[in-house]
Enzyme design. Structure first.
Site, PDB file in Angstrom:
ATOM      1  N   SER A 122       0.843  -1.197   0.000  1.00 29.85           N
ATOM      2  CA  SER A 122       0.000   0.000   0.000  1.00 29.85           C
ATOM      3  C   SER A 122       0.879   1.248   0.000  1.00 29.85           C
ATOM      4  O   SER A 122       1.684   1.432  -0.909  1.00 29.85           O
ATOM      5  CB  SER A 122      -0.952  -0.033   1.193  1.00 29.85           C
ATOM      6  OG  SER A 122      -1.873   1.047   1.139  1.00 29.85           O
ATOM      7  N   HIS A 144      -8.078   1.721  -1.043  1.00 32.55           N
ATOM      8  CA  HIS A 144      -7.978   0.819  -2.200  1.00 32.55           C
ATOM      9  C   HIS A 144      -9.331   0.366  -2.741  1.00 32.55           C
ATOM     10  O   HIS A 144      -9.392  -0.513  -3.592  1.00 32.55           O
ATOM     11  CB  HIS A 144      -7.087  -0.384  -1.887  1.00 32.55           C
ATOM     12  CG  HIS A 144      -5.692   0.019  -1.521  1.00 32.55           C
ATOM     13  ND1 HIS A 144      -4.801   0.534  -2.433  1.00 32.55           N
ATOM     14  CD2 HIS A 144      -5.051   0.031  -0.325  1.00 32.55           C
ATOM     15  CE1 HIS A 144      -3.671   0.831  -1.825  1.00 32.55           C
ATOM     16  NE2 HIS A 144      -3.794   0.543  -0.542  1.00 32.55           N
TER      17      HIS A 144
END
Length: 314
Positions: A91, A200
């Site tokens: 991430s 996300h």
């Protein structure tokens, strides 16, 4: 011997992180001071004294993780001249990887990190977004669960951390419905995570569009160490492709299982996690334990162990 360096994402931060390394390496605090000049507040003080609630605010967490990861990499370079074969970041950790691979200037990345956190927080009103971890169910089952739970809202898998540890994100009520369905279908655990940003998921697309504008304002070089990107598990070789990958990363899943599998395919046998915590080290045990040995680097003791694994004197 081939080794890879990986960097953690949000959730690995803690008050007091890297305090032990700082006692031996002034480079730690110096790195944080560089970041503080951009942020206009004392990032090192925040990470050492808290409060935790402030450190856990997304727009502060991300610069803190970046500074911590870059500090560890800088220390590593003082000791180890053997180049890393690959890099990746989970991430937000992808930004740390790009800095350490020479694609992004540290100061530019600090500014981007602050903006990214702010845009993410503002993309969804507080309380309307959520994330949850589901353990013990395969990805195809979780995809089906999300489809059933969505109804008129959004919920989807966003972090493929291991084959049976998957994080979902979306609208709060849809995430809660998915949790109940997962439990009913035999999940070992299905729990809400203490975050308010559905990272996300497609809900982050407005944040991605804002970030895209800022990516065009910073210089991006070709990495000197190949970086595997979250969004498509590929290595980018142009600035345009890196900008596109970073933009898409915000609203697409983190494909971490495939990332580690790609490292295995490239012949990597050692994985070092540079930065606070040891989340990625733990995930590796459930992805490629027999093929890759993973070690965290977050204090002097773990640094010594990592150097010993490469047979480099501390």
């Amino acid at each position: 011997m081939k080794y890879a360096f990986v960097f953690p994402g949000q959730g690995s931060q803690s008050v007091g992180m890297l305090a032990d390394l700082n006692k031996t390496y002034p480079l730690v605090k110096q790195t944080f001071e560089e970041a503080s000049e951009i942020l206009n507040y004392d990032l090192w003080k925040l990470t050492q004294e808290g409060p935790k609630e402030s450190l856990n605010q997304t727009e502060k967490t991300q610069p803190a993780l970046l500074a911590a990861s870059v500090a560890v990499w800088r220390i590593w370079q003082q000791h180890c001249k053997m180049p890393s074969t690959l890099m990746a970041g989970h991430s937000f950790g992808e930004y740390s990887a790009l800095v350490c691979a020479g694609a992004l200037e540290f100061k530019d990345a600090v500014s981007l990190a602050q903006k990214r956190g702010r845009f993410m927080q503002n993309a969804v009103p507080e309380g309307e977004g959520a994330m949850a971890a589901i353990l013990g169910l395969k990805s195809d089952k979780i995809i089906d669960i999300c489809t059933m739970a969505a109804q008129t809202k959004i919920v989807s898998p966003v972090n493929f951390n291991t084959s049976e540890q998957i994080v979902i994100a979306g609208h709060t009520n849809a995430v809660k419905r998915a949790i109940e369905l997962a439990k009913a279908l035999g999940a070992k655990r299905a729990i809400l995570l203490p975050v308010s940003v559905p990272a996300h998921s497609i809900l982050m697309k407005p944040a991605a569009e804002k970030m895209a504008e800022h990516f065009t304002k910073v210089n991006i070089s070709i990495p000197t160490i190949p970086v595997i990107h979250n969004v498509d598990v590929s290595i980018k070789t142009t600035a345009t492709d890196i900008r596109t990958a970073l933009t898409m990363q915000l609203y697409n899943p983190v494909r971490w299982v495939e990332t580690v599998e790609k490292m295995v395919a490239e012949g990597v046998t050692l994985l070092f996690e540079g930065g606070p915590g040891k989340v990625l080290t733990g995930l590796n045990k459930r992805i490629a334990r027999k093929k890759i040995k993973a070690l965290p680097i977050n204090d002097t003791k773990t640094l010594e162990h990592a150097l010993q694994a490469l047979e480099v004197p501390a």
